[in-house]
Design a protein around this motif. Structure first.
Motif, short mmCIF file in Angstrom:
data_model
loop_
_atom_site.label_atom_id
_atom_site.label_comp_id
_atom_site.label_asym_id
_atom_site.label_seq_id
_atom_site.Cartn_x
_atom_site.Cartn_y
_atom_site.Cartn_z
N THR A 172 13.01 80.88 -27.50
CA THR A 172 12.86 79.42 -27.48
C THR A 172 11.40 79.03 -27.36
O THR A 172 10.95 78.04 -27.94
CB THR A 172 13.66 78.81 -26.32
OG1 THR A 172 15.04 79.12 -26.50
CG2 THR A 172 13.47 77.31 -26.25
N THR A 201 18.99 75.07 -33.69
CA THR A 201 20.33 75.54 -33.31
C THR A 201 20.50 75.67 -31.81
O THR A 201 21.58 76.02 -31.34
CB THR A 201 20.60 76.91 -33.96
OG1 THR A 201 19.61 77.85 -33.50
CG2 THR A 201 20.55 76.83 -35.47
N ARG A 202 19.46 75.41 -31.05
CA ARG A 202 19.51 75.60 -29.60
C ARG A 202 19.55 74.27 -28.85
O ARG A 202 18.92 73.31 -29.23
CB ARG A 202 18.30 76.40 -29.11
CG ARG A 202 18.33 77.86 -29.51
CD ARG A 202 17.20 78.61 -28.80
NE ARG A 202 17.26 80.03 -29.07
CZ ARG A 202 16.63 80.61 -30.09
NH1 ARG A 202 15.92 79.89 -30.91
NH2 ARG A 202 16.72 81.92 -30.28
N THR A 203 20.29 74.28 -27.76
CA THR A 203 20.28 73.15 -26.84
C THR A 203 19.23 73.42 -25.78
O THR A 203 19.37 74.38 -25.01
CB THR A 203 21.66 72.96 -26.19
OG1 THR A 203 22.64 72.71 -27.22
CG2 THR A 203 21.64 71.79 -25.22
N LEU A 204 18.19 72.60 -25.73
CA LEU A 204 17.11 72.82 -24.76
C LEU A 204 17.42 72.24 -23.40
O LEU A 204 16.96 72.76 -22.38
CB LEU A 204 15.80 72.22 -25.28
CG LEU A 204 15.15 72.83 -26.51
CD1 LEU A 204 13.74 72.29 -26.68
CD2 LEU A 204 15.13 74.35 -26.43
N TYR A 247 26.20 77.43 -22.96
CA TYR A 247 26.22 76.75 -21.67
C TYR A 247 27.67 76.70 -21.22
O TYR A 247 28.36 75.68 -21.32
CB TYR A 247 25.68 75.33 -21.79
CG TYR A 247 24.18 75.23 -21.97
CD1 TYR A 247 23.35 74.93 -20.89
CD2 TYR A 247 23.59 75.41 -23.22
CE1 TYR A 247 21.98 74.82 -21.05
CE2 TYR A 247 22.21 75.31 -23.39
CZ TYR A 247 21.42 75.02 -22.31
OH TYR A 247 20.05 74.92 -22.46
N ALA A 259 24.77 78.49 -28.08
CA ALA A 259 23.97 77.98 -26.97
C ALA A 259 24.47 78.52 -25.64
O ALA A 259 23.69 78.76 -24.74
CB ALA A 259 24.00 76.45 -26.96
N ALA A 269 19.64 85.16 -25.23
CA ALA A 269 19.91 84.26 -26.35
C ALA A 269 18.84 83.20 -26.52
O ALA A 269 18.60 82.70 -27.61
CB ALA A 269 21.27 83.58 -26.16
N HIS A 270 18.14 82.87 -25.42
CA HIS A 270 17.14 81.81 -25.46
C HIS A 270 15.71 82.33 -25.30
O HIS A 270 14.79 81.54 -25.13
CB HIS A 270 17.44 80.77 -24.38
CG HIS A 270 18.73 80.04 -24.59
ND1 HIS A 270 19.93 80.51 -24.12
CD2 HIS A 270 19.01 78.88 -25.24
CE1 HIS A 270 20.90 79.67 -24.46
NE2 HIS A 270 20.37 78.68 -25.13
N ARG A 294 19.09 68.84 -28.46
CA ARG A 294 19.09 70.04 -29.29
C ARG A 294 17.81 70.11 -30.12
O ARG A 294 17.29 69.10 -30.57
CB ARG A 294 20.30 70.06 -30.23
CG ARG A 294 21.62 70.18 -29.50
CD ARG A 294 22.78 70.23 -30.47
NE ARG A 294 22.73 71.39 -31.34
CZ ARG A 294 23.20 72.61 -31.01
NH1 ARG A 294 23.75 72.79 -29.83
NH2 ARG A 294 23.12 73.60 -31.86
N ALA A 309 17.28 75.53 -21.29
CA ALA A 309 17.48 76.75 -22.06
C ALA A 309 16.81 77.96 -21.43
O ALA A 309 17.25 79.09 -21.63
CB ALA A 309 16.96 76.56 -23.49
N THR A 310 15.75 77.75 -20.67
CA THR A 310 15.01 78.87 -20.08
C THR A 310 14.60 78.55 -18.65
O THR A 310 14.44 77.38 -18.28
CB THR A 310 13.74 79.19 -20.89
OG1 THR A 310 12.80 78.11 -20.74
CG2 THR A 310 14.04 79.41 -22.37
#
Length: 402
Positions: free
Chosen positions: A61, A394-397, A22, A20, A57-58, A391, A332-333
């Motif tokens: 998303t 697998t991503r933290t939004l 961050y 992720a 990486a995102h 989350r 994330a974006t």
């Protein structure tokens, strides 16, 4: 050899993009921008920008339609009663066997994840985890006793009140609504968003993604209008068609961190009283009709409205007033941040208007605050102590901390 090195480089880049991320390597607190461009009266906003690694990486998303847009176009339905085909999760028989409880909301929540495919706001097919919140501890009271329960908040030690339903159908609950997405877009819901209608205005207690064409899903909420438990008499009286931005930061924190209905009501009263916006029902949304408050709010919006466009890679912010940090939100974006920012700004500005002061906090204190959040070794623990980490797969939004 070149082919091998190229393959090795590709694997290294792929591995780098997976987490992720961050962290302080990928995210930067823009101090000069904050001091020179985004300081006004009692508020300062520090934009947080992401580097190429984080953005890449995102990238997959996807984008999401905001809750406000879904309510406006009618694709999102929020009601207090479940659809006729839905069995209530706690029926009258089961309810009678449950003892009174003083459990916190954190003890009452069970999370169920159901993978499926759906399309995001841009039409791309992606995966999702459907978050289902099931309140499992409930106390049964009669409708006649509710006013006294509201008045005597000191004795309200429960987080969910089950109302006796008319006609034996799914019944109304203070701390749970049902939400359904009938549209073609995925909807991102942010904790702290306030919806108007039903028997009481509510603040949403947790982040969620609602897939297209969903079945009705439990929506965890807290009341921000403790003096009303009646419909307004319109055709859509049991529904929530109004959106009132994001709650004042103190109210938002009470719902997200404390998860305590009495504290939410207490913070609502503090905010409305401080701004001379009291009403007979005690609704937080009385601020929308307070001329002096709205005038101040518009001044903050005019000053800080360009934060999302100040730099193309802005994904979050840290907000401060007086000698304290109000909070931090990271997404994330850049698109997710841009969608959420107008309402977040209202929330942070409301805190500054209500209980803020001229900014005196030291830069070292702000640096230490964000460094603690971006320390991946303890990030999850620190955020969940004083905020939320949402989350999706697998991503933290979204990371929110106070």
């Amino acid at each position: 050899m070149k082919k091998f090195l190229g393959l090795l480089s590709a694997v290294a880049i792929s591995t780098t993009l997976l987490p992720a991320q961050y962290n302080s390597e990928n995210l930067v607190l823009n101090k000069e921008e904050a001091v020179e461009r985004f300081s006004f009266d009692k508020l300062r906003i520090y934009p947080i920008t992401a580097n190429r690694v984080f953005i890449e990486a995102h990238k997959s998303t996807g984008n999401f339609k905001p809750l406000k847009a879904g309510l406006e176009d009618g694709s999102i339905k929020i009601i207090e009663r479940g659809a006729a085909a839905i069995e209530p999760e706690v029926n009258a028989e089961t309810l009678g066997m449950l003892p009174p409880t003083n459990l916190d909301a954190s003890d009452e929540v069970a999370v169920e994840e159901t993978p499926a495919e759906h399309r995001d706001y841009d039409g791309h097919v992606i995966r999702y985890e459907q978050i289902q919140v099931n309140n499992v501890a409930t106390r049964n009271i009669s409708e006649e006793s509710l006013p006294q329960q509201r008045i005597n908040n000191d004795h309200l030690n429960i987080q969910q009140i089950q109302m006796n339903g008319d006609g034996g159908g799914a019944s109304d609950e203070v701390n749970k609504l049902f939400i359904q997405n009938t549209g073609n877009d995925s909807i991102f819901i942010m904790a702290g968003e306030v919806v108007k209608g039903g028997k009481q205005d509510r603040v949403i207690a947790m982040d969620m993604v609602i897939p297209p064409h969903s079945e009705p899903i439990d929506l965890s909420v807290f009341c921000v209008e403790h003096g009303r438990w009646t419909y307004d008499g319109s055709d859509a009286s049991d529904g929530f068609t109004g959106h009132a931005n994001v709650a004042n930061t103190s109210v938002r924190k009470a719902a997200v961190v404390s998860k305590n209905q009495s504290e939410v009501w207490s913070k609502v009263e503090e905010v409305t009283t401080a701004n001379d916006a009291q009403t007979s029902t005690g609704t937080l949304n009385a601020l929308e009709k307070d001329a002096d408050y709205q005038k101040e709010l518009k001044e903050y919006e005019a000053k800080f409205g360009t934060v999302p466009t100040s730099m193309p890679s802005v994904i979050g912010l840290v907000a401060v007033t007086g000698n304290r940090v109000i909070g931090c939100d990271m997404f994330a974006t850049p698109d997710l941040f841009r969608n959420a920012y107008p309402d977040l700004l209202k929330s942070y500005a409301s805190e500054a208007i209500t209980s803020g002061a001229k900014v005196t906090i030291s830069q070292d204190a702000v640096d230490k605050y964000i460094a603690n959040i971006l320390d991946e070794s303890k990030q999850k623990e620190r955020v969940e102590e004083n905020g939320q980490m949402f989350r999706r797969g697998t991503r933290t939004l979204h990371i929110n901390a106070f």
